[in-house]
Design a protein around this motif. Structure first.
Motif, mmCIF file in Angstrom:
data_model
loop_
_atom_site.group_PDB
_atom_site.id
_atom_site.type_symbol
_atom_site.label_atom_id
_atom_site.label_comp_id
_atom_site.label_asym_id
_atom_site.label_seq_id
_atom_site.Cartn_x
_atom_site.Cartn_y
_atom_site.Cartn_z
ATOM 1 N N VAL A 138 0.833 -1.207 0.000
ATOM 2 C CA VAL A 138 0.000 0.000 0.000
ATOM 3 C C VAL A 138 0.866 1.255 0.000
ATOM 4 O O VAL A 138 0.596 2.215 -0.726
ATOM 5 N N ARG A 139 1.935 1.248 0.788
ATOM 6 C CA ARG A 139 2.829 2.412 0.822
ATOM 7 C C ARG A 139 3.528 2.619 -0.513
ATOM 8 O O ARG A 139 3.693 3.749 -0.967
ATOM 9 N N ALA A 140 3.955 1.536 -1.155
ATOM 10 C CA ALA A 140 4.579 1.659 -2.474
ATOM 11 C C ALA A 140 3.576 2.204 -3.486
ATOM 12 O O ALA A 140 3.907 3.079 -4.293
ATOM 13 N N ALA A 141 2.344 1.711 -3.431
ATOM 14 C CA ALA A 141 1.312 2.192 -4.357
ATOM 15 C C ALA A 141 1.012 3.666 -4.136
ATOM 16 O O ALA A 141 0.774 4.409 -5.087
ATOM 17 N N ALA A 142 1.045 4.102 -2.890
ATOM 18 C CA ALA A 142 0.725 5.496 -2.586
ATOM 19 C C ALA A 142 1.899 6.433 -2.855
ATOM 20 O O ALA A 142 1.728 7.477 -3.485
ATOM 21 N N HIS A 143 3.077 6.060 -2.390
ATOM 22 C CA HIS A 143 4.202 6.998 -2.429
ATOM 23 C C HIS A 143 5.100 6.837 -3.649
ATOM 24 O O HIS A 143 5.562 7.826 -4.205
ATOM 25 N N GLU A 144 5.370 5.606 -4.069
ATOM 26 C CA GLU A 144 6.253 5.391 -5.210
ATOM 27 C C GLU A 144 5.511 5.532 -6.536
ATOM 28 O O GLU A 144 5.976 6.198 -7.451
ATOM 29 N N TRP A 145 4.367 4.867 -6.639
ATOM 30 C CA TRP A 145 3.664 4.800 -7.917
ATOM 31 C C TRP A 145 2.546 5.825 -8.030
ATOM 32 O O TRP A 145 1.947 5.965 -9.099
ATOM 33 N N GLN A 146 2.199 6.496 -6.925
ATOM 34 C CA GLN A 146 1.166 7.535 -6.915
ATOM 35 C C GLN A 146 -0.192 7.000 -7.376
ATOM 36 O O GLN A 146 -0.922 7.670 -8.087
ATOM 37 N N TRP A 147 -0.554 5.793 -6.947
ATOM 38 C CA TRP A 147 -1.827 5.191 -7.316
ATOM 39 C C TRP A 147 -2.905 5.494 -6.300
ATOM 40 O O TRP A 147 -4.075 5.224 -6.556
#
Length: 189
Positions: A138-147
């Motif tokens: 979830v953190r990668a989707a929010a912060h890295e990928w901006q999803w």
């Protein structure tokens, strides 16, 4: 020609803002195919013209996370946790990342915590490993990928048992030999 038949299955084709979209409607019923076409065309318009973000699925996020972190030593565990979360979230009706909420995660967590298996009950440590994996995705989707604009908060369970470990006699001897003069006596004491 918005929808057309190829064999027994209906397909759609449309253009939005100069980009052509063409895919299967995944049905042999013409009415369902027309509804599918209309839904896809509206989604494409929202993304291309209105500037909305495309809806991403939980499956997409987990698979991209695993692909980007395939070098980790814990990849086998991550892959197992990823498969487990995909099944559990699908069973709860969560397909899109936007459908993922803290309440759904809490419900799955509580059900898993009370579950029994061959070696007894599932421990809080096991549940925490699964929660930590999902939180990383979830953190990668929010912060890295901006999803995500507003990702859910995923908290780990408190009170995970800490293991107490003592040095073996062999380890104590090695430690004493490795320490310089004043410290080896203190370690021995």
């Amino acid at each position: 020609m918005a929808i057309y038949r190829r064999g027994n299955v209906w397909w759609y084709r449309f253009t939005v803002n100069g980009k052509e979209y063409r895919n299967s409607c995944k049905t042999s019923d013409e009415k369902e195919a027309q509804e599918y076409h209309d839904r896809e065309r509206a989604r494409a318009w929202r993304v291309r013209v209105a500037g909305d973000e495309p809806d991403r699925t939980v499956k997409e996020a987990i698979e991209l996370f695993l692909k980007e972190r395939g070098h980790k030593r814990s990849y086998k565990d991550d892959d197992r946790y990823g498969q487990w979360w995909k099944e559990e979230l699908r069973a709860e009706g969560v397909v899109l990342l936007s459908d993922l909420t803290s309440d759904v995660v809490r419900k799955i967590r509580d059900a898993e915590l009370g579950r029994r298996h061959v070696r007894g009950a599932v421990s809080p440590a096991t549940v925490n490993r699964k929660l930590a994996f999902l939180r990383s995705v979830v953190r990668a989707a929010a912060h890295e990928w901006q999803w995500f604009k507003d990702p859910p908060k995923i908290k780990l369970l408190p009170g995970e048992r800490q293991r107490e470990r003592y040095l073996t006699p062999n380890e104590v001897q090695r430690l004493v030999r490795a320490l310089p003069h004043p410290y080896n006596h203190m370690a021995m004491f």
